[in-house]
Scaffold this active site. Structure first.
Site, short mmCIF file in Angstrom:
data_model
loop_
_atom_site.label_atom_id
_atom_site.label_comp_id
_atom_site.label_asym_id
_atom_site.label_seq_id
_atom_site.Cartn_x
_atom_site.Cartn_y
_atom_site.Cartn_z
N GLU A 1 0.85 -1.19 0.00
CA GLU A 1 0.00 0.00 0.00
C GLU A 1 0.89 1.23 0.00
O GLU A 1 2.11 1.13 0.13
CB GLU A 1 -0.94 -0.01 1.22
CG GLU A 1 -0.22 0.06 2.56
CD GLU A 1 -1.18 -0.12 3.74
OE1 GLU A 1 -2.18 -0.81 3.62
OE2 GLU A 1 -0.88 0.45 4.80
N HIS B 1 -4.07 3.54 8.28
CA HIS B 1 -2.82 3.03 8.83
C HIS B 1 -1.83 4.18 9.05
O HIS B 1 -1.71 5.06 8.19
CB HIS B 1 -2.17 2.04 7.87
CG HIS B 1 -2.93 0.76 7.74
ND1 HIS B 1 -2.83 -0.04 6.62
CD2 HIS B 1 -3.81 0.15 8.56
CE1 HIS B 1 -3.62 -1.10 6.78
NE2 HIS B 1 -4.23 -1.00 7.95
#
Lengths: 388, 290
Positions: free
Chosen positions: B209, B247
């Site tokens: 990611e 995150h």
């Protein structure tokens, strides 16, 4: 978390890092008082917003007289400042910093950032101050000097020296620079920063080292032990819907598209935004309702998404796994009824009892489209976007 | 075979008496994991179901021969909990906890690297070797024993990927979530090394990611050191710069850490990068020719 320049300078002052004399003003009267109080000319008027590029956008101005100071203060206060970081809509200026103007000989750069790969802090210093450090790094990387510091071991005195001598500073400036490095490190550690940047760190004509600008970001994970820092939070700088979402512990970021989406888990949420785009529509937001995705979270998520007036359709993508889909489906139906949803909703869910969950959705009487998988969901929602 | 956890795993759970700790311990036991001990300071001598609870990891390890720990301790105390396991000589430490301050993790990281423990996470779903052992919060039934190793920075996105693999007949040797934080114990390269060395892993799925350069570093490593076929996916092509996407580690800083750059680096390294998440399982079945 971000703070304003004037707040960062308050912290610098506490850590004895030299800053220009000056104060923040919230209205024109205060601005005039501060300019008079400084009793030097020129004075600098700086817009206080959470974005870089303020100078280029017309948010930083020099004034040669008190009259001019009042004039530019009046222009900057209340203006909508557009910079490369604000987006085209810009940000309204509600505070200005009034400071003494300095007679500058040289501009340096000094910053500290965490380096993930080496799990250490990196000090970066450069003689090319006042410029975008990313550009310096890209075009003339040799102009950046680095020192890596492991927080367990702490900053070593030689590292301050390495930076100072690497910048070719004159002896009397070296003596001022080395302590600034140590103080910056102390500030970073004490307050759980995630970035501290002085750009530029100037040397005045009378050989004084002064932090002309100050930028500090903080580690959100550490705010629980940084009450003093949390008090610096300026909610007017944040997107109203995002502030609202944070009250419900929802991770929401507003975007420009018209397809709202609600997903459990950050990675899957990003991937869902991407697949909406791939299917030909534009995501209106990022929204992570958490791995567990309770009925209450789903209800709050609906409220937040639907407060965005651009939203023409909603995609819910929940990979429950352990979570039971029948419970989730009941939660969605209940939330949809409570909130009163006016736009089409596509639901894709996976997990225990998924068949039962789909049956509950089908029989709910709501305008819900149940998707078989993630691509089916994205395609369905893209069709909605096209017809909207 | 598999990596890091298997039928010989003797699991200890730090924070076993909390709500999350209890729930997921039971899920692990149900999956077939041998859970030998729990640790909650002040609750030594009690039991969670029939699992003995100890005050310290050191004591728990001595009395139960635990070799893997799973941590559910709240963020303010999690760095300390990791250190405790490392100093007690636990071989694999799996930190599930989300929200540990990054400066705490920087200190922990170097302690872990100086010792012989293997840290997975924090802020991760854990690790599972299907059919053998589950140490984490992932749903067990979506997995199937097989020959493909999965390594990912995400949680539910990993479940999505694994679910597609299983539905397309691609079983897994081991699946591990390495965590969404900026500083983590096991990175892609560490996991790739282990999968490359594991004779029963024939292919690898890598899920990245935005943020940092771990995917680019892994791509370079794959060119030099990995002989097995690799499929990749990167989340966050539509993520705006400068924003933390859930995150702590998922943030594009300036022009670095973009999904586009990662995908390009991975494709250059010969990795089959899947653009449409919905096609990952199908692509895996083709590439790994199962």
């Amino acid at each position: 978390m971000n703070i304003h320049e004037y707040q960062a300078k308050e912290l610098f002052k506490k850590f004895d890092i030299p800053i220009p004399r000056g104060r923040v003003a919230f209205n024109l009267k205060e601005a005039k008082e501060i300019a008079e109080e400084l009793a030097v000319l020129p004075v600098v008027v700086k817009a206080q917003i959470h974005a870089g590029g303020r100078g280029k956008g017309g948010g930083v101005k020099l004034a040669a007289s008190l009259e001019e100071a009042a004039k530019v203060a009046g222009e900057i206060l209340g203006m909508t400042l557009v910079t490369h970081q604000t987006g085209p809509e810009g940000k309204k200026v509600g505070k200005i910093l009034i400071e003494e103007g300095l007679d500058i000989d040289k501009e340096l750069y000094l910053g500290v950032v965490p380096d993930r790969a080496t799990a250490s802090l990196v000090f970066m210093a450069s003689e090319a101050g006042g410029m975008d450090i990313e550009e310096v790094a890209a075009s003339t990387p040799e102009k950046i000097i680095k020192q890596q510091v492991r927080p367990g071991e702490g900053l070593q005195p030689f590292q301050g020296r390495a930076l100072a001598y690497g910048l070719n500073l004159e002896p009397e400036v070296v003596k001022q620079f080395i302590p600034v490095v140590a103080k910056l490190y102390n500030l970073f550690m004490k307050h759980d920063c995630s970035l501290v940047e002085i750009n530029p760190l100037v040397i005045t004509r009378d050989k004084k080292l002064v932090a002309l600008d100050a930028k500090i970001n903080f580690d959100d994970n550490a705010l629980y032990r940084q009450q003093e820092i949390e008090d610096y939070r300026d909610l007017t700088e944040e997107e109203a819907l995002e502030v609202e979402a944070s009250k419900y512990n929802l991770n929401y970021i507003k975007l420009d598209g018209n397809i709202g989406n609600m997903v459990n888990g950050a990675g899957l949420a990003m991937a869902t935004m991407d697949i909406i785009k791939l299917a030909g529509a534009e995501p209106a937001n990022f929204l992570d309702v958490g791995g567990g995705a309770s009925a209450e979270m789903v209800e709050n998520g609906f409220r937040i998404i639907l407060s965005d007036k651009n939203v023409r359709g909603v995609l819910i993508n929940i990979f429950g796994g352990i979570l039971r889909c029948d419970i989730l489906a009941r939660g969605v139906v209940e939330a949809a009824n409570k909130v009163g949803i006016q736009v089409p909703v596509v639901i894709r869910m996976e997990g225990t009892n998924v068949e039962e969950g789909r049956r509950i959705l089908d029989e709910s009487g709501l305008a819900l489209q149940v998707a078989a998988d993630v691509w089916d969901a994205a395609s369905k929602v893209a069709t909605i976007a096209k017809s909207a | 075979m598999s990596i890091l956890v298997d039928e010989n795993t003797r699991l200890l759970v730090q924070g076993i008496t909390g709500k999350e700790g209890q729930f997921h311990t039971r899920q692990c036991v149900e999956y077939g994991t041998t859970v030998v001990a729990g640790v909650t300071p002040g609750k030594g001598g009690q039991h969670m179901d029939s699992i003995p609870v100890f005050n310290t990891v050191e004591q728990a390890r001595r009395e139960t021969d635990a070799n893997v720990s799973m941590i559910f301790v709240p963020p303010a105390f999690a760095a300390d909990a990791i250190m405790e396991s490392v100093f007690a000589g636990i071989e694999v430490v799996v930190a599930i906890t989300e929200g540990i301050p990054v400066l705490d993790m920087m200190k922990v990281y170097h302690v872990v690297k100086a010792g012989s423990s293997h840290l997975i996470g924090p802020n991760c779903p854990g690790i599972i070797s299907p059919g053998k052992c589950k140490v984490g919060i992932m749903p067990g039934p979506i997995h199937r024993e097989g020959i493909v190793g999965v390594v990912s920075r995400s949680g539910t996105l990993t479940y999505e990927v694994v679910d597609q693999l299983t539905k397309n007949g691609v079983g897994q040797s081991t699946c591990l979530g390495i965590g969404g934080d900026p500083v983590i114990g096991t990175n892609f390269i560490d996991a790739l090394k282990l999968f490359e060395a594991d004779p029963d892993t024939r292919g690898i799925v890598m899920v990245g990611e935005i943020g940092g350069s771990a995917e680019e570093d892994a791509a370079e490593f794959i060119v030099r050191e990995v002989s097995k076929p690799v499929i990749g996916f990167v989340a966050g092509l539509t993520a705006p710069p400068g924003r933390r996407m859930g995150h702590a580690g998922a943030i594009i800083s300036g022009s670095s850490g973009t999904a586009q750059a990662k995908i390009e680096a991975m494709e250059k390294a010969g990795i089959t990068v899947v653009r449409n998440l919905g096609e990952l399982g199908k692509t895996a079945a083709e590439v790994f020719s199962v």
